[in-house]
Design a protein around this motif. Structure first.
Motif, PDB file in Angstrom:
ATOM      1  N   VAL A   1       0.837  -1.200   0.000  1.00 14.63           N
ATOM      2  CA  VAL A   1       0.000   0.000   0.000  1.00 14.63           C
ATOM      3  C   VAL A   1       0.872   1.249   0.000  1.00 14.63           C
ATOM      4  O   VAL A   1       0.637   2.189  -0.762  1.00 14.63           O
ATOM      5  CB  VAL A   1      -0.964   0.008   1.213  1.00 14.63           C
ATOM      6  CG1 VAL A   1      -1.604   1.366   1.399  1.00 14.63           C
ATOM      7  CG2 VAL A   1      -2.021  -1.064   1.044  1.00 14.63           C
TER       8      VAL A   1
ATOM      9  N   ARG B   1       2.415   1.783  -3.473  1.00  9.07           N
ATOM     10  CA  ARG B   1       1.439   2.195  -4.492  1.00  9.07           C
ATOM     11  C   ARG B   1       0.941   3.615  -4.231  1.00  9.07           C
ATOM     12  O   ARG B   1       0.813   4.411  -5.143  1.00  9.07           O
ATOM     13  CB  ARG B   1       0.285   1.206  -4.522  1.00  9.07           C
ATOM     14  CG  ARG B   1      -0.759   1.473  -5.589  1.00  9.07           C
ATOM     15  CD  ARG B   1      -0.241   1.350  -7.023  1.00  9.07           C
ATOM     16  NE  ARG B   1       0.064   0.003  -7.394  1.00  9.07           N
ATOM     17  CZ  ARG B   1      -0.767  -0.822  -8.020  1.00  9.07           C
ATOM     18  NH1 ARG B   1      -1.971  -0.431  -8.335  1.00  9.07           N
ATOM     19  NH2 ARG B   1      -0.377  -2.031  -8.329  1.00  9.07           N
ATOM     20  N   CYS B   2       0.659   3.943  -2.978  1.00  3.99           N
ATOM     21  CA  CYS B   2       0.126   5.265  -2.644  1.00  3.99           C
ATOM     22  C   CYS B   2       1.169   6.366  -2.844  1.00  3.99           C
ATOM     23  O   CYS B   2       0.811   7.509  -3.146  1.00  3.99           O
ATOM     24  CB  CYS B   2      -0.381   5.287  -1.215  1.00  3.99           C
ATOM     25  SG  CYS B   2      -1.936   4.390  -1.015  1.00  3.99           S
TER      26      CYS B   2
ATOM     27  N   ILE C   1      -8.454  -0.545  -2.781  1.00  2.00           N
ATOM     28  CA  ILE C   1      -7.686  -1.524  -2.014  1.00  2.00           C
ATOM     29  C   ILE C   1      -8.653  -2.543  -1.428  1.00  2.00           C
ATOM     30  O   ILE C   1      -9.631  -2.186  -0.779  1.00  2.00           O
ATOM     31  CB  ILE C   1      -6.901  -0.851  -0.867  1.00  2.00           C
ATOM     32  CG1 ILE C   1      -5.939   0.194  -1.433  1.00  2.00           C
ATOM     33  CG2 ILE C   1      -6.151  -1.902  -0.048  1.00  2.00           C
ATOM     34  CD1 ILE C   1      -5.282   1.043  -0.364  1.00  2.00           C
TER      35      ILE C   1
ATOM     36  N   ILE D   1      -3.333  -0.702   7.559  1.00  3.00           N
ATOM     37  CA  ILE D   1      -3.483   0.050   6.313  1.00  3.00           C
ATOM     38  C   ILE D   1      -4.373   1.263   6.539  1.00  3.00           C
ATOM     39  O   ILE D   1      -4.043   2.375   6.116  1.00  3.00           O
ATOM     40  CB  ILE D   1      -4.025  -0.859   5.191  1.00  3.00           C
ATOM     41  CG1 ILE D   1      -2.941  -1.855   4.781  1.00  3.00           C
ATOM     42  CG2 ILE D   1      -4.516  -0.030   3.999  1.00  3.00           C
ATOM     43  CD1 ILE D   1      -3.432  -2.992   3.897  1.00  3.00           C
TER      44      ILE D   1
ATOM     45  N   LEU E   1      -3.133   5.213   6.121  1.00  2.84           N
ATOM     46  CA  LEU E   1      -3.781   6.140   5.195  1.00  2.84           C
ATOM     47  C   LEU E   1      -4.307   7.375   5.927  1.00  2.84           C
ATOM     48  O   LEU E   1      -4.141   8.502   5.466  1.00  2.84           O
ATOM     49  CB  LEU E   1      -4.905   5.441   4.438  1.00  2.84           C
ATOM     50  CG  LEU E   1      -4.449   4.313   3.495  1.00  2.84           C
ATOM     51  CD1 LEU E   1      -5.647   3.527   3.002  1.00  2.84           C
ATOM     52  CD2 LEU E   1      -3.632   4.857   2.342  1.00  2.84           C
TER      53      LEU E   1
END
Length: 84
Positions: A29, A32-33, A44, A55, A59
């Motif tokens: 994650v 990718r972010c 996701i 996760i 975020l």
């Protein structure tokens, strides 16, 4: 798999982590972010309880815009956009 939403000019990417656990799921994650552009959304999908928690916390703490699409015991599906 990439889908393009031409009507709103938004590219939608998918990251399926259903078979992954932390810390690998969280690492994927983060990678990718890190490269999300303002015109991209990332869907996701994650199932492991610890991965869901880690996760989501990552975020939230890093300024991403989160939209929960589905949340059950078996999976969490969220759409992530880069914050302003």
């Amino acid at each position: 798999m990439n889908n393009h939403c031409h009507s709103i000019g938004m590219e939608i990417l998918t990251l399926d982590l259903m078979a992954y656990r932390c810390p690998l799921a969280l690492l994927m994650v983060k990678r990718r972010c890190k490269h999300l552009s303002p015109t991209q959304k990332l869907v996701i999908k994650v199932s492991q309880p610890s991965a869901k928690t880690d996760i989501f916390r990552y975020l939230q703490n890093n300024g991403f815009i989160i939209d929960i699409q589905a949340e059950t015991i078996d999976q969490l599906v969220i759409i992530v956009k880069k914050g302003h």
